[in-house]
Every structure is written in C-alpha cells, then in structure tokens.
Write an enzyme that holds these catalytic residues in place. Structure first.
Site, PDB file in Angstrom:
ATOM      1  N   ARG A  93       6.516  60.231  78.474  1.00 62.63           N
ATOM      2  CA  ARG A  93       5.660  60.743  79.547  1.00 62.63           C
ATOM      3  C   ARG A  93       5.083  59.603  80.379  1.00 62.63           C
ATOM      4  O   ARG A  93       4.994  59.695  81.607  1.00 62.63           O
ATOM      5  CB  ARG A  93       4.528  61.583  78.952  1.00 62.63           C
ATOM      6  CG  ARG A  93       3.485  61.995  79.986  1.00 62.63           C
ATOM      7  CD  ARG A  93       2.427  62.873  79.376  1.00 62.63           C
ATOM      8  NE  ARG A  93       1.397  63.236  80.331  1.00 62.63           N
ATOM      9  CZ  ARG A  93       0.378  64.042  80.049  1.00 62.63           C
ATOM     10  NH1 ARG A  93       0.286  64.574  78.844  1.00 62.63           N
ATOM     11  NH2 ARG A  93      -0.526  64.333  80.955  1.00 62.63           N
ATOM     12  N   HIS A 200       2.915  76.239  87.649  1.00 62.79           N
ATOM     13  CA  HIS A 200       2.144  75.158  88.276  1.00 62.79           C
ATOM     14  C   HIS A 200       2.142  75.254  89.795  1.00 62.79           C
ATOM     15  O   HIS A 200       1.859  74.261  90.486  1.00 62.79           O
ATOM     16  CB  HIS A 200       2.607  73.767  87.782  1.00 62.79           C
ATOM     17  CG  HIS A 200       2.247  73.552  86.341  1.00 62.79           C
ATOM     18  ND1 HIS A 200       2.519  72.390  85.668  1.00 62.79           N
ATOM     19  CD2 HIS A 200       1.632  74.355  85.439  1.00 62.79           C
ATOM     20  CE1 HIS A 200       2.097  72.480  84.415  1.00 62.79           C
ATOM     21  NE2 HIS A 200       1.549  73.681  84.255  1.00 62.79           N
ATOM     22  N   TYR A 254      -2.611  72.114  90.791  1.00 62.91           N
ATOM     23  CA  TYR A 254      -1.400  71.320  91.078  1.00 62.91           C
ATOM     24  C   TYR A 254      -1.062  71.305  92.569  1.00 62.91           C
ATOM     25  O   TYR A 254      -0.321  70.428  93.035  1.00 62.91           O
ATOM     26  CB  TYR A 254      -0.198  71.858  90.282  1.00 62.91           C
ATOM     27  CG  TYR A 254      -0.255  71.501  88.813  1.00 62.91           C
ATOM     28  CD1 TYR A 254       0.450  70.412  88.307  1.00 62.91           C
ATOM     29  CD2 TYR A 254      -1.041  72.231  87.932  1.00 62.91           C
ATOM     30  CE1 TYR A 254       0.383  70.065  86.960  1.00 62.91           C
ATOM     31  CE2 TYR A 254      -1.121  71.896  86.590  1.00 62.91           C
ATOM     32  CZ  TYR A 254      -0.409  70.818  86.114  1.00 62.91           C
ATOM     33  OH  TYR A 254      -0.485  70.474  84.787  1.00 62.91           O
TER      34      TYR A 254
HETATM   35  P1  NAD Z   1       2.979  65.842  71.590  1.00 62.89           P
HETATM   36  O1  NAD Z   1       3.367  64.574  72.225  1.00 62.89           O
HETATM   37  O2  NAD Z   1       1.860  65.834  70.621  1.00 62.89           O
HETATM   38  O3  NAD Z   1       4.275  66.489  70.911  1.00 62.89           O
HETATM   39  C1  NAD Z   1       4.160  67.566  70.002  1.00 62.89           C
HETATM   40  C2  NAD Z   1       5.089  67.364  68.861  1.00 62.89           C
HETATM   41  O4  NAD Z   1       6.438  67.586  69.250  1.00 62.89           O
HETATM   42  C3  NAD Z   1       5.065  65.945  68.268  1.00 62.89           C
HETATM   43  O5  NAD Z   1       4.516  65.973  66.977  1.00 62.89           O
HETATM   44  C4  NAD Z   1       6.524  65.528  68.304  1.00 62.89           C
HETATM   45  O6  NAD Z   1       6.920  64.778  67.197  1.00 62.89           O
HETATM   46  C5  NAD Z   1       7.232  66.862  68.362  1.00 62.89           C
HETATM   47  N1  NAD Z   1       8.633  66.837  68.768  1.00 62.89           N
HETATM   48  C6  NAD Z   1       9.268  66.018  69.627  1.00 62.89           C
HETATM   49  N2  NAD Z   1      10.565  66.336  69.711  1.00 62.89           N
HETATM   50  C7  NAD Z   1      10.766  67.402  68.882  1.00 62.89           C
HETATM   51  C8  NAD Z   1      11.892  68.195  68.536  1.00 62.89           C
HETATM   52  N3  NAD Z   1      13.090  67.950  69.042  1.00 62.89           N
HETATM   53  N4  NAD Z   1      11.713  69.194  67.651  1.00 62.89           N
HETATM   54  C9  NAD Z   1      10.514  69.449  67.103  1.00 62.89           C
HETATM   55  N5  NAD Z   1       9.413  68.732  67.403  1.00 62.89           N
HETATM   56  C10 NAD Z   1       9.541  67.730  68.273  1.00 62.89           C
HETATM   57  O7  NAD Z   1       2.744  66.884  72.743  1.00 62.89           O
HETATM   58  P2  NAD Z   1       1.466  67.695  73.217  1.00 62.89           P
HETATM   59  O8  NAD Z   1       0.660  66.845  74.100  1.00 62.89           O
HETATM   60  O9  NAD Z   1       0.820  68.351  72.095  1.00 62.89           O
HETATM   61  O10 NAD Z   1       2.202  68.756  74.102  1.00 62.89           O
HETATM   62  C11 NAD Z   1       3.230  69.543  73.558  1.00 62.89           C
HETATM   63  C12 NAD Z   1       4.013  70.211  74.623  1.00 62.89           C
HETATM   64  O11 NAD Z   1       3.239  71.225  75.232  1.00 62.89           O
HETATM   65  C13 NAD Z   1       4.454  69.286  75.750  1.00 62.89           C
HETATM   66  O12 NAD Z   1       5.742  69.632  76.174  1.00 62.89           O
HETATM   67  C14 NAD Z   1       3.453  69.570  76.817  1.00 62.89           C
HETATM   68  O13 NAD Z   1       3.919  69.287  78.114  1.00 62.89           O
HETATM   69  C15 NAD Z   1       3.241  71.026  76.624  1.00 62.89           C
HETATM   70  N6  NAD Z   1       2.023  71.589  77.205  1.00 62.89           N
HETATM   71  C16 NAD Z   1       2.203  72.724  77.905  1.00 62.89           C
HETATM   72  C17 NAD Z   1       1.147  73.322  78.531  1.00 62.89           C
HETATM   73  C18 NAD Z   1       1.417  74.564  79.324  1.00 62.89           C
HETATM   74  O14 NAD Z   1       0.582  74.969  80.102  1.00 62.89           O
HETATM   75  N7  NAD Z   1       2.582  75.190  79.178  1.00 62.89           N
HETATM   76  C19 NAD Z   1      -0.148  72.769  78.409  1.00 62.89           C
HETATM   77  C20 NAD Z   1      -0.300  71.611  77.647  1.00 62.89           C
HETATM   78  C21 NAD Z   1       0.801  71.028  77.037  1.00 62.89           C
HETATM   79  C1  G6P Z   2      -2.437  71.711  82.138  1.00 59.67           C
HETATM   80  C2  G6P Z   2      -1.137  72.466  82.263  1.00 59.67           C
HETATM   81  C3  G6P Z   2      -0.130  71.946  81.330  1.00 59.67           C
HETATM   82  C4  G6P Z   2      -0.178  70.465  81.450  1.00 59.67           C
HETATM   83  C5  G6P Z   2      -1.364  70.056  80.685  1.00 59.67           C
HETATM   84  C6  G6P Z   2      -1.553  68.576  80.640  1.00 59.67           C
HETATM   85  O1  G6P Z   2      -3.476  72.536  82.029  1.00 59.67           O
HETATM   86  O2  G6P Z   2      -1.171  73.840  82.304  1.00 59.67           O
HETATM   87  O3  G6P Z   2       1.104  72.514  81.540  1.00 59.67           O
HETATM   88  O4  G6P Z   2       0.956  69.822  81.029  1.00 59.67           O
HETATM   89  O5  G6P Z   2      -2.497  70.766  81.062  1.00 59.67           O
HETATM   90  O6  G6P Z   2      -2.614  68.244  79.803  1.00 59.67           O
HETATM   91  P1  G6P Z   2      -2.782  66.790  79.231  1.00 59.67           P
HETATM   92  O7  G6P Z   2      -4.091  66.814  78.539  1.00 59.67           O
HETATM   93  O8  G6P Z   2      -1.609  66.576  78.307  1.00 59.67           O
HETATM   94  O9  G6P Z   2      -2.718  65.854  80.400  1.00 59.67           O
HETATM   95 MN    MN Z   3       1.025  74.544  82.328  1.00 52.35          MN
END
Ligand code: NAD
Ligand code: G6P
Ligand code: MN
Ligand code: MN
Length: 434
Positions: A93, A200, A254
């Site tokens: 990232r 977004h 966004y």
């Molecule tokens: P993170 O960096 O803590 O990753 C979460 C886990 O995924 C880690 O423990 C990592 O080892 C694991 N991982 C990596 N590759 C993998 C695989 N192939 N199979 C299984 N596990 C695997 O991430 P985070 O900050 O907790 O965010 C997790 C995800 O959620 C990210 O993709 C982030 O963008 C997303 N997210 C989405 C939203 C949303 O609105 N949809 C909001 C916040 C975060």
């Molecule tokens: C937002 C969005 C997520 C985004 C995240 C990032 O609220 O909805 O899709 O990726 O927060 O949060 P972070 O704390 O990882 O920057």
């Molecule tokens: Mn989102």
C-alpha cells in the site's frame, strides 16, 4: 446455526466483526468463526484470534473461534465467507501511495493508480477463493470488504460464474450517520436515504425526513454549519458555500480527490515529505493496536480502532449477513449488479446502491438518474474499473497502459507509462497474470 469464514482474519478490524456477531447473537447464532490468514500474517492472526476468544468468553456465547492458515480446511460447508485481506500487506500500500506521487499524481489506494495495482494483486486471489468455494461451500454468500471493493465485485460478476457475491464498504453507513448528525435526526424521526453511485463515489440522491424531501435542507445546513469528513482516512478540506449550494448533493469524501485535486495532491505531498502518507500512519496505528490486543486483560474492542477509516465495518457486515440469513427485506447499501436501479448506468455493471436485502440476495432499488454534475466522473471511473478487471485476467501491458491513462487522477499517457512501469516492477511478486 451459522458457520462463518473470514479470509484475512489477522486484520486489526477483526474485533469489529466479533463485536458485531456478539451483539447480534440472538438473531444470528454464529457457532463457528474461522479466521484464515497466510504465513506472513500468522503473528497478527494469533494475537487478534486470542483477543476474539476473550471477547466471546466475556460475552458468554457458544461461538467457537478457529485460527488457520489452511483456507480449504476452513471453507468446508461455510454459510458465509467474508474477506478483509491485503495482498502484499501495508508495504505494498505504501508503494501504491508513494510511487504515483513521484510523478505528481495522487496514488489513492482504492480508486487511483494505487487502486488499480491493488486490484491487480487482489483479483487473482479472489478468483482462487471462488474456486475453493465452488468445491467446498457452493451455497455460501461471499461478503467482500477487501479493497478495491467495487472493482473486485466487478471482476467477479464480469469474469466468473459465481453469483452469491456482495461487495461491501463502510462508507454508506458513515454517510447516513453524517446525515443524521447534520439534520439532527432523533430516535422518533423517520429518515430514508437513497444512495447511488459506485464504490467510493456515491451520493445521497434522495433524502426523506418524516415524509418530506430533505435534500435541500441538508445542503443548507451544511452551508450554515460548515461541512466535514467523517471517514478518518480522508483529509478534511471544506467545500465552499458557493460550490455546495449549486452542486446540491452530498457525495462521499473521496469526491475530494477529483474535485479538489490540486489541494489534495499538495496535502499528499506534504504528508509524504514527513513520512506520513496514509499507509505510514496506518502502520503506526496498527502497531499500537496490536500492542493493545496482546494485553490479556483486554476483552472488548478497544476505542483506538476508531482511528482507522473502516469505522462501522461491523454494522455494515453483520447487518448484511443477518438480513440475508433472516430474509429481513430491509434496505442496505451494497455493491451489486445495477439491473436498472440507476437509470443512466448500464444494467450489467456493478454499482453501489440502496438495496432490499432478502435471502436471495440484494435487490437494487430504482433510484433514478444520477444528476449531470456527478455522472461523468462515475462513468469515467467505471470504464477504468472494467478495463482494470480485464487486465487483472490478461496481464496485457497495452491494456494496462490504457486503464492507467484514463484513470481520472492520471489523464496523461506519458505519466501513466512511468507510473505503470515502476509499479509493475515494484509489485511483480504479487502479479501472477503479468
Ligand atoms: P491488513 O494489512 O491488516 O491485512 C489483513 C490480513 O490479510 C493480514 O493479516 C494479511 O496477512 C492477510 N492476507 C494477505 N494476503 C492474504 C491472502 N492471500 N489470504 C488470506 N489472508 C491474506 O489489512 P487491513 O488494514 O485490516 O485491511 C484489510 C482489507 O480491508 C484491505 O483490503 C482494506 O483495503 C480493506 N478495507 C476495506 C474497507 C471497505 O470499506 N470496504 C474499509 C477498510 C479496509
Ligand atoms: C474508508 C473506506 C475504505 C478505506 C479505508 C481506509 O472508510 O471505506 O474502503 O480503504 O477507510 O482506512 P485506513 O485506516 O486503512 O486508511
Ligand atoms: Mn470503502
Ligand atoms: Mn494529513
């Protein structure tokens, strides 16, 4: 009873989910929760899994928590599969955010050039998960929080036969909470918000408060009281009164990346110069969170998790799962095929829109046309998304160059090529299609 599998279980967001399942245990009896991670995340998985066990124990519910690196073992007979993983961890990232900046472009890890590469790394893994699900839990719903949530969903509907897939973002829940706050909505008030757009890039299209349209009231109140951003990952540059007045719609934060592009770019550059791009800030927050999670006396979700952008993730995910399970028919905003809900978007693309949630899945609600001032950007982003899903499969360089170039944050073939080449090289370990 319900079996849930969470891919990326080592995420610091896992306590959000646990709290959500605990709160809803009476309506959604989750007996088994399998947290799946990979070798790189094993350490985090253990810490957060043990916290999950303490939370469940404190709540006194019979939910068993399993931790495993064996995805197939976990998926057997799952009812719901949730995803929250990050391919390449936060290091990837950081590169998504910093490489484009070198060329004067905002990286934006979900819908900028950074988001394109996050999609290219993530989609192959999602396809592998689907292949496993086809064999091991063909009737499960996949609820996917993994970003870029909208592009991943587009890839699944466009390029696989799996139908029970729902993309999810916490943004809409936050938007509705913002509207409640701005309009000072009380418990006995009736608020109905129709949301539409793509992940977004959503708008509050139609707001009804106690039977009356409140779109204008919302904008006027924002003009009077000042307006601000509730998503913690987005810097808060206020909109001018003049702009808000005429633009007329509340969009997700966004939107600033596009309609305040220069100021957002400068802000990103200043942050990067201080070693404080969002990925770098999140690394620090995450470290502190995991220090907290290790404390054996901790048995609830700690308040510090609110510093992450994903606040109210558990409300979005657990409400969705409960409504599918209980056939509730309530309205939630998810990423699914348009099917005519937004009349000036194609039927067969993924949109983020208010839907009725039934046991057969989300049924999009007709929300009419996107207004002229919003629709161009959404179409441009959607075209970029579709091209990105094609590249995620083909690994075709020329197509990647076009996708990168038409991203609204890039818009230059020469710059696109520089960013593309450096990112392809940097991320090649996670790009099996190239
Ligand atoms: P993170 O960096 O803590 O990753 C979460 C886990 O995924 C880690 O423990 C990592 O080892 C694991 N991982 C990596 N590759 C993998 C695989 N192939 N199979 C299984 N596990 C695997 O991430 P985070 O900050 O907790 O965010 C997790 C995800 O959620 C990210 O993709 C982030 O963008 C997303 N997210 C989405 C939203 C949303 O609105 N949809 C909001 C916040 C975060
Ligand atoms: C937002 C969005 C997520 C985004 C995240 C990032 O609220 O909805 O899709 O990726 O927060 O949060 P972070 O704390 O990882 O920057
Ligand atoms: Mn989102
Ligand atoms: Mn900042």
């Amino acid at each position: 009873s319900v079996k849930i599998v969470t891919i990326g279980g080592g995420s610091s967001y896992t306590p959000e989910l646990i709290e959500g399942f605990i709160k809803r245990y009476d309506e959604l009896p989750v007996r088994e929760l399998w947290l799946v991670d990979i070798e790189e995340g094993k350490h985090k998985l253990e810490i957060v899994g043990n916290l999950a066990k303490r939370m469940v124990k404190k709540a006194g519910i019979p939910m068993k928590i399993y931790m495993t690196l064996d995805r197939q073992e976990a998926l057997k007979d799952a009812d719901f599969v949730t995803t929250q993983f990050r391919v390449g961890q936060l290091d990837a990232r950081e590169k998504d955010e910093l490489i484009p900046l070198k060329y004067g472009v905002i990286g934006q890890e979900t819908n900028g050039p950074g988001g394109m590469f996050k999609a290219l790394r993530t989609i192959p893994v999602i396809f592998d998960i689907i292949k496993d699900c086809e064999k091991l839990c063909p009737n499960a719903w996949i609820i996917s929080f993994t970003n870029p949530s909208g592009i991943n969903a587009e890839a699944v509907f466009r390029h696989t036969g799996w139908k029970k897939f729902i993309g999810l973002c916490n943004g809409p829940v936050n938007m509705i909470k913002d509207i409640e706050h701005i309009l000072n909505v009380q418990d006995n008030d009736e608020l109905d918000v129709k949301i539409g757009g793509i992940n977004h890039m959503i708008y509050a299209l139609d707001i009804t408060l106690n039977g009356e349209n409140a779109n204008r009231k919302l904008i006027d109140t924002m003009i009077d009281q000042g307006n601000s951003e509730s998503l913690k990952n987005i810097v808060d540059i206020p909109w001018s009164k003049e702009f808000l007045n005429s633009y007329g719609y509340l969009g997700i934060g966004y939107l600033r990346y596009y309609l305040q592009k220069q100021q957002m770019l400068e802000h990103c550059q200043e942050d990067a110069a201080k070693g404080q791009c969002r990925a770098q800030v999140v690394k620090k927050v995450e470290k502190e969170l995991f220090e907290k999670y290790k404390d054996e006396n901790l048995d609830v979700k700690p308040k510090e998790l609110e510093q992450r952008g994903g606040a109210y993730y558990s409300d979005a995910a657990c409400n969705l799962i409960s409504s599918l399970y209980n056939d509730k028919g309530d309205i939630q905003v998810v990423d699914t095929l348009n099917k005519g809900a937004i009349s000036n978007m194609p039927d067969d693309v993924v949109v983020e829109v208010s839907c009725k949630i039934t046991k057969d899945g989300p049924v999009p609600i007709p929300v009419g046309e996107l207004p002229l001032q919003t629709v161009g950007l959404i179409h441009q982003l959607k075209a970029f998304e579709i091209l990105t899903t094609n590249v995620a499969l083909s690994g075709n360089y020329d197509d990647a160059l076009v996708a990168m170039t038409i991203n609204p944050l890039v818009q230059s073939e020469i710059t696109a090529k520089k960013i593309l080449d450096e990112m392809l090289e940097t991320h090649k370990k996670y790009l099996p299609q190239f």
